[in-house]
Design an enzyme around this catalytic site. Sequence first.
Site, PDB file in Angstrom:
ATOM      1  N   GLY A 112       0.807  -1.215   0.000  1.00  0.00           N
ATOM      2  CA  GLY A 112       0.000   0.000   0.000  1.00  0.00           C
ATOM      3  C   GLY A 112       0.834   1.254   0.000  1.00  0.00           C
ATOM      4  O   GLY A 112       1.946   1.273   0.520  1.00  0.00           O
ATOM      5  N   VAL A 131       3.016   1.003   3.283  1.00  0.00           N
ATOM      6  CA  VAL A 131       2.818  -0.203   4.081  1.00  0.00           C
ATOM      7  C   VAL A 131       3.430  -1.397   3.362  1.00  0.00           C
ATOM      8  O   VAL A 131       3.244  -1.573   2.155  1.00  0.00           O
ATOM      9  CB  VAL A 131       1.320  -0.477   4.333  1.00  0.00           C
ATOM     10  CG1 VAL A 131       1.138  -1.789   5.095  1.00  0.00           C
ATOM     11  CG2 VAL A 131       0.691   0.645   5.122  1.00  0.00           C
ATOM     12  N   ASP A 179     -14.921   4.712  17.114  1.00  0.00           N
ATOM     13  CA  ASP A 179     -15.092   4.628  15.655  1.00  0.00           C
ATOM     14  C   ASP A 179     -15.334   3.180  15.235  1.00  0.00           C
ATOM     15  O   ASP A 179     -14.696   2.664  14.319  1.00  0.00           O
ATOM     16  CB  ASP A 179     -13.866   5.204  14.944  1.00  0.00           C
ATOM     17  CG  ASP A 179     -14.164   5.606  13.495  1.00  0.00           C
ATOM     18  OD1 ASP A 179     -15.361   5.739  13.146  1.00  0.00           O
ATOM     19  OD2 ASP A 179     -13.220   5.775  12.710  1.00  0.00           O
TER      20      ASP A 179
END
EC number: 2.7.11.1
Length: 564
Positions: free
Chosen positions: A295, A302, A407
Amino acid sequence: MSDSVDIEEKPPAPPLRMNSNNRDSSALNHCSKPLPMAPEEKNKKARLRSIFPGGGDKTNKKKEKERPEISLPSDFEHTIHVGFDAVTGEFTPDLCGSQMGTGKLPEGIPEQWARLLQTSNITKLEQKKNPQAVLDVLKFYDSKETVNNQKYMSFTSGDKSAHGYIAAHSLNAKTASEPPLAPPVSEEEDEEEEEEEDDNEPPPVIAPRPEHTKSIYTRSVIEPVALTAPAKEASTSPVTPQPENSNSSTSTLYRNTDRQRKKSKMTDEEILEKLRSIVSVGDPKKKYTRFEKIGQGASGTVYTAIDIATGQEVAIKQMNLQQQPKKELIINEILVMRENKNPNIVNYLDSYLVGDELWVVMEYLAGGSLTDVVTETCMDEGQIAAVCRECLQALDFLHSNQVIHRDIKSDNILLGMDGSVKLTDFGFCAQITPEQSKRSTMVGTPYWMAPEVVTRKAYGPKVDIWSLGIMAIEMVEGEPPYLNENPLRALYLIATNGTPELQNPERLSAIFRDFLNRCLEMDVDRRGSAKELLQHPFLKIAKPLSSLTPLIIAAKEAIKNSSR
C-alpha cells in the site's frame, strides 16, 4: 474417488449481494466562515510600537529575536441567535438576542446554513417537529473545526487482496480534503485544516466507500447553538434547547479540556525525544525480511514482511515524520496500542526510528476488512453472532481499561483467513480518567454515531455499543441505516428518530431483534454494556469463526471479478 464425486460434494458458494457498494457521493460546497477583519494599518502600527518600543533600532534586533512570537488571535466564537416561527415553519432572527440596543441588526440563520437546509431534504414538518435538532446538525455540519479524514493508508497498489487491510488499518496520520462530512485531529490538539493534495496516482481499482462514510472529528463545544423564540410575534412559540446534561462540573470539564489542549502542544524535538523513549533500538532490516509493498498513501507506505526469528508475517508502516502534521497523535495511538494488547485487537508489535521515518510493526491479517464481506456477501445470524461476540470481547477489554474506541464500524474490523476477528484503528480512542469520565467531542463516522454524540452531550463507553448495533445492521443489510440520505438529514434522523428501523425486521429471529434493541437503546442507562451483552442469548447461536472463511474467499473473488 472420482473427480466428479468431489465436485458434487463441494458445499454451495456463499450468497453474494446483488447490489453494488460503489456509490457516488457528491461533495457539498461549504462557504467558509469569514475571517475576522484586519485592524486598521494606523492602529496596527501604534499597537506594534507599544509592544516593541525600539522596534526600528538595529541594536535591538537580538532582543527582538529573543522575544516570544505574538501569535494571531485564535478560537474565535461567533454567536448566532436564531428563533423559530412555529406558524410559518421558518427560522427567524432572534429579536431579543444580545445584539438588541447595539444598533446592529439581528443575524438570524446564516446564509450558508439556509443553503445547506434547502438541499438537506429535511422536510418543513421535520424542521417544525424538532428545530433544535436541525440547528444542532447545522452547527456541526458547517463547523469550521470539521476536517475531512482520509485514512492514513489509502490503497493504491494493484494487489487487491490488501485492499481491505489498507483501507481499514490506519496509524493516525490523516490527509485532508473537503467532502460532505469529515474529521480527525486530537482532543488534545488545536484543530487546523490540513491542506494536502491527494497523490496524483491512478485511483484504486476498487471504489472506496462514499466520502461521507469516513470518520470525522470536531472539537468540544462549550456553548452550543441556543435556539430562542422571536419576541415580537404573538404567533411564535418558544423552543427550549435540548438539555446538555450540563452543570458546574461539566463547565469545568470543558475549561480544563481547553487548558489541557493548550498545554499539550509539543515541539518537534520533544516529539522525537518522546518517540525515542518508546521505539526499539536497532535496525529493523536485520529483524525482518521479504519486504513486499502492499500500500501507498500520501503519508507513507505499508509493507508486509517476515519476522526472521519467529516466521510471523507482519505489516510494517513506514511514515516520514516530516510529512505528519499531527505527530502527537502517533505517540498517543502507539501508547494506547502498546498498553492494550488482546486477542481481539490488531496488536502493536514494535516500532523503530529509521532516519526521518517511523516504522510501526503490527499484526497482519490477510482476510481484509469486514466491509468487503458485508458488501459482497450475505451473512447468516450465526456468522453475525460470531463477529459480534469477538467485537464485544474487544470492547469489554477496552472499556475495562477505561478506553473508548469511538469509531466502531465494519471498516475497522479486520479478518484473518482463519476467520479471526480483530478491532483496529485507535486513532480516535479516548482514555477515561476519574477526573474526566465523560467525553463531549464529536468523533467517529456519522452513520455509526450514537445520538448522544450527534447532539454533543456528554458520553461514555456505551457509544461503542450503539456503533456495534449499527454495524450489526450493516451485516444484515449491507450498509448502515440512512446511508442513502443526504448526510445532513442522516444526522438529523440519528438525533431524533431513536432506534433505526430495519428494512425487513420479520426476517430476523426474536433474539437477534432483542440484541439489536439492547445495543440501539436511546436511553444510555438502559443500553447494554459490553459485559452484559456478552451474556445475551443471541451470542449462543454463534457459529465457529472458521465459518467466516468461505465468506472472506467469496468477497475476494467478487472484488477481483468486478475489477476485470
